[in-house]
Design a protein around this motif. Structure first.
Motif, PDB file in Angstrom:
ATOM      1  N   LEU A 153       7.890   9.826  10.377  1.00  8.85           N
ATOM      2  CA  LEU A 153       8.843   9.273   9.413  1.00  8.85           C
ATOM      3  C   LEU A 153      10.047   8.644  10.117  1.00  8.85           C
ATOM      4  O   LEU A 153      10.462   7.530   9.777  1.00  8.85           O
ATOM      5  CB  LEU A 153       9.329  10.359   8.455  1.00  8.85           C
ATOM      6  CG  LEU A 153       8.441  10.745   7.280  1.00  8.85           C
ATOM      7  CD1 LEU A 153       9.114  11.833   6.451  1.00  8.85           C
ATOM      8  CD2 LEU A 153       8.116   9.539   6.408  1.00  8.85           C
ATOM      9  N   GLU A 154      10.609   9.354  11.090  1.00 11.73           N
ATOM     10  CA  GLU A 154      11.854   8.902  11.708  1.00 11.73           C
ATOM     11  C   GLU A 154      11.654   7.786  12.731  1.00 11.73           C
ATOM     12  O   GLU A 154      12.528   6.912  12.874  1.00 11.73           O
ATOM     13  CB  GLU A 154      12.561  10.092  12.376  1.00 11.73           C
ATOM     14  CG  GLU A 154      12.934  11.216  11.412  1.00 11.73           C
ATOM     15  CD  GLU A 154      13.830  10.742  10.271  1.00 11.73           C
ATOM     16  OE1 GLU A 154      14.659   9.835  10.487  1.00 11.73           O
ATOM     17  OE2 GLU A 154      13.677  11.276   9.155  1.00 11.73           O
ATOM     18  N   GLY A 204      10.684  -3.264   4.729  1.00 16.11           N
ATOM     19  CA  GLY A 204      10.053  -3.150   3.422  1.00 16.11           C
ATOM     20  C   GLY A 204       9.573  -1.758   3.080  1.00 16.11           C
ATOM     21  O   GLY A 204       8.954  -1.550   2.035  1.00 16.11           O
ATOM     22  N   TRP A 205       9.873  -0.782   3.934  1.00 13.29           N
ATOM     23  CA  TRP A 205       9.402   0.580   3.712  1.00 13.29           C
ATOM     24  C   TRP A 205      10.548   1.541   3.380  1.00 13.29           C
ATOM     25  O   TRP A 205      10.364   2.759   3.428  1.00 13.29           O
ATOM     26  CB  TRP A 205       8.656   1.086   4.950  1.00 13.29           C
ATOM     27  CG  TRP A 205       7.279   0.508   5.096  1.00 13.29           C
ATOM     28  CD1 TRP A 205       6.913  -0.795   4.977  1.00 13.29           C
ATOM     29  CD2 TRP A 205       6.080   1.232   5.407  1.00 13.29           C
ATOM     30  NE1 TRP A 205       5.570  -0.955   5.197  1.00 13.29           N
ATOM     31  CE2 TRP A 205       5.025   0.277   5.469  1.00 13.29           C
ATOM     32  CE3 TRP A 205       5.791   2.555   5.654  1.00 13.29           C
ATOM     33  CZ2 TRP A 205       3.705   0.632   5.752  1.00 13.29           C
ATOM     34  CZ3 TRP A 205       4.472   2.929   5.951  1.00 13.29           C
ATOM     35  CH2 TRP A 205       3.446   1.963   5.995  1.00 13.29           C
ATOM     36  N   LYS A 206      11.723   1.038   3.061  1.00 15.80           N
ATOM     37  CA  LYS A 206      12.875   1.907   2.812  1.00 15.80           C
ATOM     38  C   LYS A 206      12.640   2.842   1.635  1.00 15.80           C
ATOM     39  O   LYS A 206      12.950   4.039   1.700  1.00 15.80           O
ATOM     40  CB  LYS A 206      14.131   1.056   2.567  1.00 15.80           C
ATOM     41  CG  LYS A 206      14.550   0.194   3.740  1.00 15.80           C
ATOM     42  CD  LYS A 206      14.874   1.047   4.969  1.00 15.80           C
ATOM     43  CE  LYS A 206      15.344   0.161   6.125  1.00 15.80           C
ATOM     44  NZ  LYS A 206      15.557   0.957   7.363  1.00 15.80           N
ATOM     45  N   ASP A 207      12.091   2.303   0.526  1.00 19.52           N
ATOM     46  CA  ASP A 207      11.835   3.148  -0.651  1.00 19.52           C
ATOM     47  C   ASP A 207      10.809   4.226  -0.334  1.00 19.52           C
ATOM     48  O   ASP A 207      10.927   5.376  -0.781  1.00 19.52           O
ATOM     49  CB  ASP A 207      11.348   2.297  -1.826  1.00 19.52           C
ATOM     50  CG  ASP A 207      12.449   1.420  -2.398  1.00 19.52           C
ATOM     51  OD1 ASP A 207      13.626   1.684  -2.098  1.00 19.52           O
ATOM     52  OD2 ASP A 207      12.113   0.453  -3.125  1.00 19.52           O
ATOM     53  N   PHE A 208       9.812   3.854   0.433  1.00 28.69           N
ATOM     54  CA  PHE A 208       8.790   4.823   0.818  1.00 28.69           C
ATOM     55  C   PHE A 208       9.392   5.902   1.717  1.00 28.69           C
ATOM     56  O   PHE A 208       9.097   7.098   1.561  1.00 28.69           O
ATOM     57  CB  PHE A 208       7.641   4.098   1.535  1.00 28.69           C
ATOM     58  CG  PHE A 208       6.536   5.007   1.990  1.00 28.69           C
ATOM     59  CD1 PHE A 208       5.643   5.561   1.087  1.00 28.69           C
ATOM     60  CD2 PHE A 208       6.384   5.320   3.344  1.00 28.69           C
ATOM     61  CE1 PHE A 208       4.622   6.401   1.504  1.00 28.69           C
ATOM     62  CE2 PHE A 208       5.372   6.158   3.770  1.00 28.69           C
ATOM     63  CZ  PHE A 208       4.484   6.702   2.847  1.00 28.69           C
ATOM     64  N   TYR A 209      10.255   5.505   2.634  1.00 27.83           N
ATOM     65  CA  TYR A 209      10.902   6.468   3.525  1.00 27.83           C
ATOM     66  C   TYR A 209      11.732   7.467   2.726  1.00 27.83           C
ATOM     67  O   TYR A 209      11.646   8.683   2.951  1.00 27.83           O
ATOM     68  CB  TYR A 209      11.790   5.728   4.529  1.00 27.83           C
ATOM     69  CG  TYR A 209      12.665   6.635   5.359  1.00 27.83           C
ATOM     70  CD1 TYR A 209      12.133   7.397   6.394  1.00 27.83           C
ATOM     71  CD2 TYR A 209      14.030   6.732   5.086  1.00 27.83           C
ATOM     72  CE1 TYR A 209      12.937   8.233   7.146  1.00 27.83           C
ATOM     73  CE2 TYR A 209      14.845   7.571   5.831  1.00 27.83           C
ATOM     74  CZ  TYR A 209      14.292   8.325   6.862  1.00 27.83           C
ATOM     75  OH  TYR A 209      15.097   9.165   7.595  1.00 27.83           O
ATOM     76  N   ARG A 210      12.521   6.965   1.785  1.00 23.37           N
ATOM     77  CA  ARG A 210      13.361   7.857   0.979  1.00 23.37           C
ATOM     78  C   ARG A 210      12.501   8.811   0.139  1.00 23.37           C
ATOM     79  O   ARG A 210      12.811   9.997   0.015  1.00 23.37           O
ATOM     80  CB  ARG A 210      14.291   7.044   0.079  1.00 23.37           C
ATOM     81  CG  ARG A 210      15.468   6.412   0.812  1.00 23.37           C
ATOM     82  CD  ARG A 210      16.492   5.880  -0.168  1.00 23.37           C
ATOM     83  NE  ARG A 210      15.987   4.708  -0.885  1.00 23.37           N
ATOM     84  CZ  ARG A 210      16.180   3.463  -0.473  1.00 23.37           C
ATOM     85  NH1 ARG A 210      16.853   3.232   0.659  1.00 23.37           N
ATOM     86  NH2 ARG A 210      15.709   2.447  -1.173  1.00 23.37           N
ATOM     87  N   ALA A 211      11.420   8.286  -0.444  1.00 23.96           N
ATOM     88  CA  ALA A 211      10.559   9.139  -1.274  1.00 23.96           C
ATOM     89  C   ALA A 211       9.903  10.248  -0.433  1.00 23.96           C
ATOM     90  O   ALA A 211       9.799  11.392  -0.861  1.00 23.96           O
ATOM     91  CB  ALA A 211       9.474   8.283  -1.943  1.00 23.96           C
TER      92      ALA A 211
END
Length: 391
Positions: free
Chosen positions: A369-370, A378-385
Motif C-alpha cells: 500500500l505505502e 489515479g489510485w488515491k481513492d483506492f488507497y484511502r479505502a
C-alpha cells in the motif's frame, strides 16, 4: 466367471431418509430459473443445441457433439447460421484441443494447475458438451470413502435380503461406466491414496468388479473420466505412479496477460451477477482492472512496470478469487451504494484475499500500500479505502 451387470437406481426412501423435496407443498424439481447455479448443460442448453444442429463432423460413440464442436463450445465462436457461442475458457486453444482429444481415446484426463485456474469449470463444461450431463461427480476430500468411487449398499435391503442388485447403490463412476458417459472426480489429490488407487482397475481394465455378487460392471464405449488436481494446497496426497500413468495430464496455466484476466473476470462476474439479480456494472471495469493488477503484482512479486520488487503473500491470489472479490463488491454497491462499483466496495474483499496469515501477510500488504498504491496516479481513492479497512 464374472458376468456383466448394470447398476440399478435405488429409491432414496429405502435408505431410511426421504428426498429433501419430499415435504408437502415442495416443488418436485428446481427449474433453471430457480437454481442458484444451473448445471452447464442447463445454463448453456441453447448453445449446445445450436452446435448439435449444425455439427456434421464425426462423433465418437455416445458423444453429443464432435470433438471440433466440443472445442468450439469451450473456446467460443460464430456458427454458420450466425449463432454466437460464448467462450467458457479463455486460454491457449491447443490446451483445449488436447483435453478434448484425450477424452476421445481410452486415456483418462487429469486437469492440473494451481488453485483458481478454472479446472473445475473446464471439467464441468467438457462433461456437459461430451455427455450432456455434468452431474456424475465425485467430490474429493480427505474423508472421501472408497464407496464414493466404486459402489455402496442400501443397508435396509442388505440386511433384509443379503447382497443383491437391488441393494447395490452405484457411484457416479459406476453409472458413467454403465451408460457410456463422462464421470468427474474433483480434487483427486485430496482423496486418501488408498482410495485414489481404486481408480486403477477402472481406468486400466475398464471394469469394476463386484466380488459380493460375483459380477462386474464393464465400461461401455463413450465412458471416460476427468479428474482435477493441484499441488499447492496443504493436505495433498500425491498420485501413485501407477495411477498417474492412467491419465493424460493437461496443465491449465494462469492467464498470460492482464487483458486476458480482466476479460475472464468480467465475463464470470457478469454471469454470476445475472444469476443473483445484481445490476450490470458497466462503470466497474476500472475497478476490475485494479483488482486484477493488485493480484497479478503480488502474485508475480513485481510491479507491472517491472521497477519494484514485491514480497508475495501466502495466498494464491487466483483469478477465481478476483472474481469473488469483484462479485462481492458489486453486491455491496447494489445493496448499500448507488449501484456503481467503487474502490470502497472491493477494498475489504482484497484485504481478505491477501491477508491469510495475519502476521506475515499484513506486513506485506501494508508495504505494498505505502510503496506502490500510494504513489500510483489515479489510485488515491483506492488507497484511502484500503487504509480504512486495514486499520
Amino acid at each position: 466367471m464374472p458376468v456383466s451387470v448394470e447398476p440399478t437406481s435405488v429409491d432414496p426412501s429405502q435408505n431410511g431418509s426421504a428426498p429433501a423435496n419430499a415435504e408437502a407443498g415442495a416443488p418436485a424439481d428446481v427449474t433453471e430459473a430457480e437454481a442458484l447455479r444451473p448445471h452447464a448443460e442447463d445454463a448453456f442448453a441453447g448453445e449446445l443445441a445450436a452446435l448439435a444442429a449444425q455439427d456434421d463432423r464425426p462423433r465418437p460413440a455416445r458423444w453429443k457433439l464432435s470433438p471440433w464442436a466440443v472445442a468450439t463450445y469451450l473456446l467460443g465462436g460464430t456458427l454458420p447460421d450466425g449463432t454466437v457461442i460464448t467462450p467458457k475458457y479463455v486460454g491457449p486453444r491447443r490446451i483445449v484441443e488436447v483435453a478434448v482429444t484425450t477424452l476421445a481415446t481410452d486415456r483418462a484426463l487429469l486437469l492440473l494447475g494451481v488453485p483458481g485456474t478454472a479446472k473445475t469449470w473446464v471439467s464441468e463444461h467438457l462433461a456437459a458438451a461430451v455427455s450432456g450431463d455434468s452431474t456424475l461427480l465425485v467430490q474429493g476430500t480427505a474423508g472421501t470413502p472408497e464407496e464414493a468411487i466404486r459402489y455402496g449398499w442400501n443397508y435396509a435391503q442388505l440386511l433384509a435380503h443379503g447382497p443383491s442388485r437391488d441393494a447395490l447403490v452405484p457411484s457416479p463412476v459406476m453409472r458413467a461406466m454403465a451408460d457410456g458417459m463422462t464421470a468427474r472426480v474433483e480434487e483427486l489429490t485430496r482423496i486418501p491414496a488408498d482410495v485414489q488407487d481404486t481408480l486403477i482397475t477402472i481406468l486400466s481394465e475398464k471394469t469394476l468388479p463386484i466380488p459380493e455378487l460375483g459380477q462386474e460392471v464393464q465400461a461401455v464405449r463413450g465412458f471416460n473420466l476427468i479428474a482435477t488436481a493441484n499441488d499447492r494446497d496443504r493436505g495433498v496426497n500425491d498420485l501413485s505412479s501407477a495411477l498417474r500413468r492412467r491419465f493424460n495430464t493437461v496443465v491449465l496455466p494462469l492467464p498470460e496477460s492482464p487483458e486476458a484476466e480482466v476479460d475472464i473476470v468480467s465475463r464470470r462476474v457478469d454471469q454470476i451477477g445475472r444469476s443473483l439479480d445484481l445490476p450490470a456494472a458497466p462503470e466497474g471495469l476500472e475497478e476490475i482492472r485494479r483488482v486484477v493488477t493488485v493480484f497479478r503484482e503480488l502474485r508475480d512479486g513485481v510491479t507491472t512496470d517491472g521497477r519494484t520488487k514485491l514480497k508475495s503473500p501466502s495466498g494464491t491470489l487466483s483469478t477465481a478469487e478476483a472474481i469473488s472479490v469483484v462479485t462481492n463488491g458489486l453486491a455491496l454497491a447494489a445493496h448499500f451504494g448507488d449501484g456503481v462499483l467503487r474502490p470502497g466496495d472491493v477494498a475489504a474483499g482484497i484485504l481478505g484475499a491477501v491477508v491469510r496469515d495475519p502476521a506475515a501477510d499484513r506486513v506485506i500488504w501494508q508495504e505494498y500500500l505505502e510503496t506502490v498504491v500510494r504513489e500510483r496516479d489515479g489510485w488515491k481513492d483506492f488507497y484511502r479505502a484500503c487504509r480504512e479497512v486495514s486499520v
